[in-house]
Structure formats: C-alpha cells, structure tokens
Design an enzyme around this catalytic site. Structure first.
Site, PDB file in Angstrom:
ATOM      1  N   GLU A  19      -0.853  -8.523   5.102  1.00 25.47           N
ATOM      2  CA  GLU A  19      -0.643  -8.577   6.557  1.00 25.47           C
ATOM      3  C   GLU A  19      -1.958  -8.369   7.322  1.00 25.47           C
ATOM      4  O   GLU A  19      -1.981  -8.494   8.540  1.00 25.47           O
ATOM      5  CB  GLU A  19       0.417  -7.551   6.983  1.00 25.47           C
ATOM      6  CG  GLU A  19      -0.066  -6.114   7.149  1.00 25.47           C
ATOM      7  CD  GLU A  19      -0.462  -5.414   5.852  1.00 25.47           C
ATOM      8  OE1 GLU A  19      -0.257  -5.996   4.766  1.00 25.47           O
ATOM      9  OE2 GLU A  19      -1.000  -4.293   5.937  1.00 25.47           O
TER      10      GLU A  19
ATOM     11  N   HIS B  18      -3.528  -5.647   1.181  1.00 23.87           N
ATOM     12  CA  HIS B  18      -2.810  -5.830   2.446  1.00 23.87           C
ATOM     13  C   HIS B  18      -2.747  -7.305   2.865  1.00 23.87           C
ATOM     14  O   HIS B  18      -3.643  -7.777   3.560  1.00 23.87           O
ATOM     15  CB  HIS B  18      -3.517  -5.057   3.563  1.00 23.87           C
ATOM     16  CG  HIS B  18      -3.355  -3.583   3.472  1.00 23.87           C
ATOM     17  ND1 HIS B  18      -2.342  -2.905   4.126  1.00 23.87           N
ATOM     18  CD2 HIS B  18      -4.078  -2.628   2.835  1.00 23.87           C
ATOM     19  CE1 HIS B  18      -2.444  -1.611   3.879  1.00 23.87           C
ATOM     20  NE2 HIS B  18      -3.504  -1.410   3.097  1.00 23.87           N
TER      21      HIS B  18
ATOM     22  N   CYS C  20       0.836  -1.205   0.000  1.00 24.24           N
ATOM     23  CA  CYS C  20       0.000   0.000   0.000  1.00 24.24           C
ATOM     24  C   CYS C  20       0.871   1.256   0.000  1.00 24.24           C
ATOM     25  O   CYS C  20       1.514   1.542  -0.988  1.00 24.24           O
ATOM     26  CB  CYS C  20      -0.989  -0.046   1.171  1.00 24.24           C
ATOM     27  SG  CYS C  20      -2.319   1.149   1.000  1.00 24.24           S
TER      28      CYS C  20
END
Lengths: 275, 996
Positions: free
Chosen positions: A237, A235, A106
């Site tokens: 994560e 994302h 990002c």
C-alpha cells in the site's frame, strides 16, 4: 451484499497505515471500503459478517510493547462484542470459514501469526506455530526490497505476478517457525508466497540488505493453504502511484504502482467466488 | 502478590539486541565483553492467583514460538554461561510504557481494571560474559545501559546470583503519603530572600518580578477579594508557581518582547528597539500579507499553537517546529521522544485540530567521537546522539507519522546542551461545520475537559528549568518520557470528536501543563474555575501546585459545549481515551483554582497575562576579527575533497534516516534518500497530502550556526537562503512559501554569569534584522516559530554556550508533484551547470575549519542576484527542463558536484574556468567556498538550449558533462587537469563517518 465487494480496513490502538490501505482497496476495484476502528467493531456498530475482505494494516498495535503484535493479538483474543456475548475471535473464525479474505501487512502480518491465523494448517487458525522476531540488524529500517512471487503458491493475492518492489518498514520482520518440520512444511506446500531477492535474480537471498531481516528462506510473506489468508512484511500500500517509487525521477515506470495488483487480485477473487 | 515473570528468546534464537549491546560496550566503552544475552522481567504487583500469573507468562508476556518464560530466574533455568548480570529498570514514577501495556494485557485477561495499588513494572537483565572487574561492570551499567536519572540498576556476579537464587521481586511503586497542602509564601521579605525563594524553587523569576507579585498581592482591593476566598497577601504556592511558569522566558518570550538599546560600536550609532518579535518577525509577515492582498494564503499566524496556511479549496496546512533541548541533555531518549510527540500536539491543538501528516527534525550535537573529559552531569555526545535518535524514532514511527526531512549539525559547543528541533505538519479541512477550521474560541460556560494521559510528577518545572542554564540544581523531575500509543489512541478519538462537532476549542498540554493550557484558553472567555482535586493522577501524593504545573505528556485540554458533554464523554469511553471534567470557563476575569472546594489560586487574568512590564536590555555590537586559515600551498584536491565529504557536517546521514519511517501514510514523493542506490542526500521532501490531487507540499530547512562566529546577520541570511533554495531544488514554488523561525541562543542578558551578554544580545538583534529583511525579499512570511534563549551549561566553573543558531524551516507548494526533481545525476551525456557566482567566501566554512581557523569572509546573500535566479530556476523545473538539481551548501561546489555524480552512479568532466566567479585565484577556494544561492544542475542535451534561455542573465556556468564512468575529472583555473578521482572511493569516505 448485493453484488458489491465490501472491504473493512481495521484501525485503532496503534494501527497507522489504514488510509493508504483503504485507498489501495479502492484502486483495486472494491465497491465499498470502510475504515473501522476496533472500538466500532466491539460496540457492534460494524460487523465483520457484512464484509468480504478484512485488511489488517501496519502500525504499532499497543506500541508493540510486548513484542510486535503480541499485545494486539492478546486484545483480539479477549475482546468481546458489546451486549452479544460473542468474542471478536469467533467473528473472525466465522469470517474465515465463510471463505472470505484476510490480508495483513507488516504489523497486520505480525498480528495474524501471533493470533495463529497463519499458517492455518488443517484449517486451525488459532494455533501459533510461526512468529516474526527481531531483525538480525536489531534495527528498525525503512528500505525498498526486491521480491519474487512463488508461482506455485495457492495465494490468491499474488496470482499472475512475478517480481515486486516494495518498502519494508519494520524492526521485527524475521520469520521463524517453532521447528524445522513446520518450516519445511511451509516451503513444501508452497505457502511461502513471497520471498526477498537481489535486484538481478528471483532466487531467495540471505544477503543483507537485500534480505533485510535475516529471514530463513528469505521469507517475506506466507499464506494459509486456502490462499485466502495472506500476510507479508513489505508494504504494497506504500506503492500505489509511480511517484511513490524511490527512483521514479530516473526510471520509466507505469502510472500505477505495483502495490495495487495484490488488492485487485483480492477484489477479482471476491467478484468471481463470493458474490 | 508481588512476583516476577522472566522472558527471553530461546537459546536457539539469535538475540540481536544482546549482540548490539555487546558491540556498543566494546566500541564505545572499550571493555572486554565477549557476549551479552538479554532477559525481560515483568514484576507483577497485583491481586491475582498463581494460575493467573502463569497464564500471563504463557499468554501476553511471551511468544510461545520464540521465547522461554520462567517464574524463577530464567538465567539459571537456561544454564547459560555468563559472568555478570546487570538488571536495569525504571525508578518509581518514571513512565514505563511496556509495563503499562503489560498491565492492560493483564486487565483484559482477568476481566477487571487494576486498582491504584496494582501495577506491572518492566526491567531488563543483561547477562554479560567476559573478563570484567566490578568497576568495569559498573561502568557498563552507568555509561552504557542505564541513565541513573530515570533508571536504577543492580549488579551481581554469577556465583552470588546462583547462591541467592536470583533477585527477589521488588516494587517500584511511588509511595508518597503526604497530604495535599497549599503553602502560603510571605513575599514581604528582603530582596535577598526573594531571590533565594526564586532560585531554590526553580522559579526563574527576577527580583523585579518577585516584587511585582508582592506589590500586586498587597493592593487593598486585591487583598479584600482574596480574603473573601480564604487567601491573604501571601502568595499561595499554586499562584507563585503558575506565575513563574507563565512569566518564564520559555513561555513568555520576554527577551523577544522586551525593549533593547542597541549600540553599534563600529558605526557609532545607538537606537531603541521595542520588541524584536513585533518588529522583525510579526511585522514582515503582516507586510507580506498586505502586499498579497486578496491572494493572501496565510490563514492563522503567531496566534495559535502552529501556523496555518491554505493548501487548496478543501484543505489547510498547519506547521510547527519546537525544540526540546534541556530535557534532552539530561535524558536524551525521553527528552527527544517527548520533543516529537510534544510537537505533534501543536498542529493537533491548532484551530479545530489537524490530522498529522509528517514530521521533520534537526539535531545539533558535539562530535560523537568526543575524546575530552565530560563535564559534570553531562552525557557523552554519542550517547546523546543515540538517545535522541532512538527517541525520535520511537516517537515518530509509533505515531504513524513519517519523518520526511531532517539534518544533523556537529559543533563541540553543543556538548553543554544539544539542540533537538522537532517539527510536525498537519492538514485539516478548510471548513469544520461550516466555519473556518483555523479559528477556535471557548465561550463562558464551556466545560474544561482534559483527555489522554494521567498526571504525575513528571516534567514539573520544565518551563522554568528551560529558562535557565543547565546547572547543579537542574531538577531530574523535569524529564518526561512520552507514550506515543496513548497519544495515538487519543488522537484517533479526538479526530472523531472534531468531525462530530463535540468540542468548541482545543489546545495541548505542553510546557506548564494545565496552568498554561487552561489559562491560555481562559483568555478567550476572560476567566476559568478549575478543580485540581478532580484531575486523574498516576499515583497519590501530588500537591495541588504539582498537579497544576505537571508537564505529564499525552494530554489535550478542550472546551466542550455543555450540551455536547455527554456525547463527548461517551465517545471517549468507547474509544478507550480517558477524559475528565475539571471545571468551567468563565467571564469572571479571574484565574481561579480550587482543591477540595477551597480556593488555592485567585488572580486577575489581566495580572497574569498582561500586566508584566517589558524587560529593558542593552546590546552592543562590534565586529570580531578572526585568524585566517592556512591553506596548503599546493592542495591535493582529490584528498581535500575526500576529507571534506567525510566531515561530520557533510557526510551521509543514512544511518539515522533509515531508522525513521519516512513513507507511512503513502504520501511520499521525494524521499530523504534518493538516487540510483537509494542513498543520495535529498535537498528537501515532497509529499502529496491528499490522494485525489497531484498538488504537493515541499518541506525543507536551513541552518548555518558556524557563521555566527563572524556575524549572526549573515548566519540567518544564509540559513534562510539555504531553506529556500533547498525547497526550490525539488520543485517548490516561491509563490506559496512560508517560513518558521526557531531561535536557539545562549543567554544574551548581561550579568556576572554572562559578561558578554551585550554582545550576544547584539547578535540576536542582527539575526532578527536579517530575518525581517530576507523574509520580505524572498516573500517567505514566517507563520510560526519559537525561541529557546538559555542554551548554556554552567557547573563547577565550566561554561559551555552554544553558537547562536537559527533553524529556518520552509513549507511550500508544488502544483504538480509529478514535476518534482531529485538531486542525483540521471544519465551520461547530460550537461552540468553551476548556477550563481562563487566568491572568496571561506569565512567559517567547513574548509576553513578543516584548515584550523575561522577566517572572516563570511558568505553573504546578494538578493539582487539570487532572486532572479530562484524565480528562473523554479520556472525551468516547472517546465520540465531540469534532470537533477542540488544546492551548494556546506563544502560548496566541490561537495555538490561529487554528491550529484555519485548519487546517480555516474561521473563528471568539469572545467572550473567555466564557473561564474569573482576574486577566486585558487582551485580549492573555488571548490569549497560556501557562497550562497548557488545550485548544481544537470540538464539533458536536447533541453539545454531551452534551459539556458530560461536561466539567461542569472549567472549560469556550463561546467561540463555527466559521464558513465564513476570518476570526477576536473580541470582547474589554469586550464590544467587537477583531479581524476574515483567517485566510488569518495562516496565510501562519505558513507564511512557515521556508519555506526
């Protein structure tokens, strides 16, 4: 470095996904994961040279005020390591030339393209040829998206993976290139490692909201020709455990979230090639 | 040099911001604009050369791939076709975050800091194409693009623009050459004169308070001390302003602390209440804690910036909810942005400081489709909605704090003042350096250090202006714009300082600024000495009292032990956080401020904080009666259900939710949007605060303002019931469940302005009694809260008062987040239950209002029924017996059934006769009555027996089954089919209302 996979997760000046990014690295098998504030790199307390894997997490560097990652990239370009005369950028280029890994998610991806780290044609990691600009919707959106991996891509992170499901959380994620030639080269050289798809296909889609920002070729992430530098808008994560999935209460899912795989690939690569 | 750098997306790239602006103008202002393109302007006022200016344009200020830049008018370089150009920029002194970042980028490039004469300002050009008159363009500028309170605009048509060769660069520097003076104010004057000083100075002090100050200053012992410090029997302006702030309703909560004579005209009784806060809020919490004994999990309640409870052996949880209503009325974006980044500082400034984990919000607006005339100084409700939404988006997203839970409520009485509730949850280790993290104390000799942003004239009189109705004199200076990145940088730094043990005490600068933060921390040591001339300023020209009172954002005040000062300051320098030593905490008993070494305030701490006598107030209660709604003789239930789901208070809020990051930090377990299409409305949030444990937190809230029209007692009871049942829906446990109360009221003090003050105060009394009662019944101790008592608008003979509103927020534990449940039906064949009896309780319901009246049968919370049900349901969810669970709130059972079904992409077959009910004779009343404490639950067939056993005797109705086809088939009370509705269409209606 004594056979330990060492990871540096960079934070500071508006970065905000460092905790889960570090956790993802640990789950991926890294032996040492340090969350380091940019000021600690600049003070010389921490040195990139001591690590194998640099993570640039999401956030809003300098508020994204001059455009996402723009002021951040400028800061990186001018930042100097205290009492050494060395620029941070020199450390970064050495890190790249040492064959190490950089992963931007990002805002980290935005930072990489705005520093010119990506696409990195001809091993030039300072030339800006692509960018990430405002979503066609002109809105920030938090939305889970379907992704497909380009199995011909040299990307180290996506090796052996197929379909992925991660959230995007951005207002400036539309991937653009300076010209059509550059864009075509990315496609031809399989540097488009990841693209947006509909739920029932692996083909690139230009339909909103499956393609959340209007990226041509549905580009969600690109790597450099070595495959060791990778940036993406979604994302990984944010999906480390099945309870992160938006429909975990209605679907049978494996315990581990799909995000861990990218980090495990990176760690495995380091073990195989850099230790 | 003073020069302009202009940057715009290359014509080949789509300008989506311009397109959105164009659509807004067309849709909201109904003006014929064909296209809009935007250009960003950086006005650079700095001692740099042409090469450096060009380098800034090429470098940080533009993206070489996507943007063009020009040192001249870019609009003309492009040869772009437009008819009008509108340029909008910030007025002098208004926070310009992008300009600030641009200045920092310039500093990095030229290798030196900019001085006070140098700055970069940003503005935006809107190039509009269309057949527009000068008046049209002015309307666009005023009602669409600029808020004149904080922004200026320039309009020019293309012909003139070409002729002039563009705009000349213009500095918006604050130029104020006034010298610092401290004005003595003579208070030995008539009552009228005293009140004039209070009113004109926006002090919001009453006559009694003004006299109280005068009498104190004239005491011979006081006068003698003051004369030694160079002061007199006159009040220094610093002193009067500080007292006004400290004693403001906003800060001192005089109404909640005062004495009330409460007369119940219906019952014919009268009683005296001493402090609603002590008796109805603090006491129940104390009682609940006493009952819990050794198991008490409350750690710090009502004494710090936020409440603290225990999460597990290693972590404590901190929660606070604030409002930012008055500023949001004037500048919705800045007001709401400041609201969220402001409440962030509360958990951060609680105990030794908490890391911020998630945000919540709740907004009350008038309808965005408002089509009546807008009263003076007010903005259209849609502008307020959009401004607030964007402000909270920027505040939350840029701070990296997920917005996990929220809601919107619409009632046209919020046109005068919107309500903007913002909450933040934080987490901190149970022990910091071996001591409980929830405790903090400053010691005499500790150094006063301020960190973060600089001080400007922003937010001056914020506390006092919020203590009055919005009126002609409401000052523009009360508005601030937050800067989330400066705050984030400061938080990154202070968390390190905390972990290194580099400070002893910390608090935030909110309402009242330094006056409040230093003063309140000085209560630990009983005194302070503060040097106002040492404060870092955004620009010159601030008077000492302005420095003291400014509510400029992003600042924390710390008490640093002298031996750690050097290390603390070095850390701040390294981490790019401004920190300034301002003075010392003392045990002198004095509230002491100096400027250039001269004393400018010298008051007894005791006088400032303890001496003010309680307010004496009167309340009179008499039940009002309202017309009953005229319900259709033979209602078309499908049509009624569709209409209900499209109502503003029921419809999907996805438009807002999507624009908030609700999962940064990776802890999200139940997200605000859920179900088969990720768009069903979750009842509450579940987060998992630490990665090494599956224990979680549940965050929910309840709010029912409309019931206040009938009785605020039941409004509060229902809000609390709603918050608790929302928490239970997702798996929250009532064993560890804490509450926060946020009261937003209209002025309840009888006066010429408020002839119904006795009634409004009685409403407050009744609301508090419900709070006290249900907190104990549900074992949900309030741990923190806030009140905002003057949510009225009064101008040019128009008065708008909000309906009395309580937001009750809940934070609860869930032992294992893997047991959490969402509201969407899971699979065909599952059994549908309703839990709880439905009564004829349409009073102030969405259905009653849809049919034109308020009615009188307000929903009542019956704890003897609800409590066993809540406990049993908590057990059933923990046992894994529940597939989906959704609470019945606005719109009742009908809405809950429809939402459960369509969120799962499924349908239902329902038999209404199977529902527990009392006094219900009509299908529509059955479907839309808003009786409390009810749930819609779906259960797998093979778990139904076990579920029914756990829920035995708690009012269970087996309504039917979940079906594969997305239809709602229903048979009514007479056994006949009454509905066979396409849920796809109903869902579309639910999604259409706020699809902006």
């Amino acid at each position: 470095m004594a056979n330990k996979v060492k990871v540096l997760v960079l934070t500071g000046y508006g970065t905000n996904c460092e905790t889960e990014m570090a956790h993802a690295c640990t789950l991926g098998g890294a032996d040492q994961v340090d969350i380091v504030h940019l000021s600690e790199l600049l003070s010389g307390e921490y040195r990139l040279d001591d690590y194998h894997f640099l993570n640039l997490p999401g956030g809003f560097l300098d508020g994204d005020d001059l455009g996402a990652g723009q002021a951040g990239a400028h800061r990186f370009r001018y930042a100097e390591i205290e009492n050494s005369g060395e620029k941070l950028q020199e450390q970064l280029l050495r890190f790249i030339n040492d064959g190490k890994l950089i992963f931007g998610v990002c805002n980290g991806f935005q930072l990489m393209v705005k520093m010119g780290m990506l696409p990195g044609f001809a091993n030039d990691h300072t030339d800006r040829q692509v960018s990430l600009t405002y979503n066609d919707s002109s809105r920030f959106e938090d939305r889970w998206v379907n992704l497909a991996v380009n199995d011909k891509s040299p990307c180290v992170f996506t090796k052996g993976l197929n379909s992925l499901y991660y959230p995007i959380r951005h207002g400036e994620g539309k991937f653009v290139a300076q010209d059509e030639t550059t864009m075509q080269r990315l496609v031809d050289e399989n540097l488009v490692a990841l693209h947006y798809t509909t739920a029932d296909s692996t083909k690139p889609t230009d339909q909103y909201p499956d393609n959340p920002n209007g990226s041509p070729h549905a580009i969600a992430g690109i790597c450099d020709p070595s495959g060791r530098l990778f940036g993406l808008m979604p994302h990984p994560e944010a999906f480390l455990h099945r309870t992160n999935h938006p429909r975990w209460t209605r679907e049978d899912l494996p315990e581990e979230g799909q995000g861990v795989a990218l980090f495990r690939n990176a760690v495995d690569f380091i073990r195989a090639n850099l230790l | 040099m003073l020069a302009r750098i202009q940057v715009g997306l290359k014509p080949a790239f789509r300008d989506s911001f311009g397109e959105t602006t164009c659509n807004r103008i067309k849709n909201d202002l109904h003006l014929p604009v064909d296209s809009v393109r935007t250009i960003k302007v950086f006005t650079v006022e700095a001692d740099i050369n042409d090469e450096q200016l060009k380098a800034a344009a090429v470098g940080p200020y533009s993206d070489p791939v996507t943007q063009d830049w020009s040192l001249g008018p870019l609009a003309l370089d492009w040869d772009y076709d437009f008819d009008w150009l509108i340029e909008v920029g910030f007025r002098p002194g208004v926070t310009d975050n992008e300009g600030h970042t641009a200045a920092q980028a310039l500093e990095l490039m030229i290798g030196r800091k900019l001085n006070n004469e140098e700055a970069v300002y940003t503005s935006t050009q809107f190039l509009c194409k269309g057949t527009l008159s000068q008046d049209d363009v002015e309307t666009i500028a005023k009602q669409g693009l600029a808020n004149e309170l904080i922004q200026y605009f320039n309009i020019i048509n293309k012909e003139d623009f070409v002729k002039a060769g563009g705009f000349k660069p213009q500095s918006v520097k604050v130029i104020d050459n006034s010298q610092a003076v401290v004005a003595p104010i003579d208070l030995n004057i008539s009552a009228d004169e005293l009140m004039r000083i209070s009113k004109e100075g926006i002090l919001a002090l009453t006559l009694e308070e003004m006299k109280f100050i005068r009498d104190y200053l004239q005491r011979p012992d006081i006068l003698e001390q003051r004369q030694k410090m160079g002061l007199s029997e006159k009040a220094a302006d610093v002193e009067l302003e500080a007292l006004a702030q400290t004693w403001s309703e906003h800060c001192k909560h005089k109404i909640f602390a005062g004495n009330i004579e409460y007369e119940d005209l219906d019952a014919g009784t009268t009683e005296t209440i001493t402090s609603l806060f002590d008796t109805c809020i603090r006491q129940p919490t104390a009682d609940i804690r006493a009952k819990m004994g050794d198991d008490d999990w409350c750690l710090s309640v009502f004494k710090d910036n936020a409440g603290v409870i225990s999460f597990n052996d290693d972590w404590n949880v901190v929660f606070k909810v604030e409002t930012h209503n008055s500023p949001s009325a004037l500048d919705p974006y800045g007001g709401a942005l400041t609201g969220i980044v402001g409440v962030n500082r509360d958990p951060f400034g609680t105990g030794m400081g908490a890391k911020l984990m998630c945000n919540t919000n709740m907004f009350c607006f008038a309808t965005p489709f408002y089509d009546k005339a807008i009263p003076a100084r007010l903005l259209h409700p849609k502008r307020i909605f959009e401004g607030v939404r964007t402000g909270v988006e920027h505040g939350g997203n840029k701070s990296g704090i997920p917005t996990v839970n929220g809601s919107l409520y619409f009632d046209d009485r919020y046109a005068g003042k919107p309500l903007v509730f913002c909450g933040t949850v934080g987490i901190m280790p149970t022990l910091m350096h071996g001591k409980p993290s929830e405790d903090k104390i400053a010691l005499p000799g500790d150094i006063i250090v301020m960190t973060g942003g600089r001080i400007g004239k922003d937010g001056i009189h914020g506390a006092t202006f919020s203590s009055e109705e919005l009126n002609e004199n409401s000052p523009a200076t009360a508005v601030q714009i937050g800067d989330p990145i400066t705050q984030k940088k400061m938080f990154d730094c202070l968390i390190k300082a905390r972990d290194l043990g580099l400070y002893r005490c910390i608090t935030d600068n909110g309402a009242g600024g330094l006056s409040s933060s230093v003063g309140e921390m000085g209560e630990f040591t009983n005194g302070f000495e503060l040097h106002l001339d040492r404060c870092p300023l955004k620009y010159a020209g601030l008077q000492p009292w302005e420095i003291f009172l400014s509510e400029a954002q992003e600042r924390m005040t710390l008490a640093v032990q002298p031996e750690k000062l050097e290390e603390f300051m070095n850390l701040c320098t390294k981490m790019d956080t401004e920190a300034t030593v301002l003075g010392t905490f003392t045990d002198s008993g004095k509230f002491h401020c100096l400027y250039d070494g001269k004393t400018v305030a010298y008051l007894d701490m005791e006088f400032v904080y303890k001496a003010l006598p309680p307010m004496e107030m009167q309340a009179k209660w008499q039940q009002k009666t309202w017309d009953e709604p005229t319900l259709p003789a033979t209602p078309d239930l499908e049509a009624e259900l569709t209409t209900m789901l499209g109502r503003l208070n029921i419809c999907s809020k996805e438009y807002v939710v999507r624009q908030y990051d609700h999962e940064v930090q990776g802890a999200s377990v139940v997200k605000p949007l859920t179900g088969a299409q990720n768009d069903g409305p979750s009842d509450a949030a579940v987060v998992r605060p630490v990665f090494d444990s599956f224990a979680g937190l549940v965050i929910s809230h309840g709010v029912c303002p409309r019931y206040s029209d009938i009785d605020t007692y039941h409004m509060v009871a229902a809000a609390m019931d709603e918050a608790v049942r929302n928490a239970i829906c997702v798996g929250g446990s009532m064993k560890v469940m804490a509450g926060l109360d946020n009261f937003c009221w209209c002025d309840p003090i009888q006066s010429e302005k408020t002839p119904d003050g006795h009634y409004k105060l009685a409403q407050l009394v009744r609301a508090n009694r419900a709070l006290a009662h249900y907190a104990k019944v549900y074992n949900v101790p309030p741990i923190s809260g806030k009140d905002s008592m003057k949510n009225d608008y009064m101008m040019e003979g128009t008065k708008i008062s909000i309906p009395p509103t309580l937001l009750f927020s809940v934070i609860a534990k869930i032992d294992d987040v893997r047991k959490a449940v969402t509201m969407d039906a899971k699979q065909a064949g599952d059994i549908v239950y309703v839990l709880g009896t439905t009564y004829n309780e349409l009073g102030a319901s969405e259905y009653a209002v849809e049919h034109g009246a308020i009615g009188n049968n307000v929903p009542v919370v019956r704890e003897e029924d609800s409590l066993p049900r809540f406990h049993a349901l908590e057990q059933a969810i923990a046992d894994g017996l529940v597939a989906s669970c959704h609470d019945c709130s606005d719109g009742g059972l009908g809405v809950a059934l429809a939402e459960t079904a369509f969120s799962g992409d499924l349908g239902m077959e329902i038999d209404l006769t199977k529902a527990p009910m009392e006094g219900i004779e009509r299908d529509d009343v059955m479907l839309f009555s808003e009786s409390q404490s009810r749930f819609v639950v779906t259960v797998q067939q093979n778990k139904a027996a076990a579920f029914e056993a756990v829920m035995a005797d708690t009012g269970l109705g087996k309504l039917g089954t979940v079906t594969k086809e997305m239809t709602m088939k229903m048979s009514g009370l007479n056994g006949q089919a009454v509905m066979n509705a396409d849920l796809g269409k109903i869902k579309a209606a639910w999604q259409a209302t706020l699809d902006f």
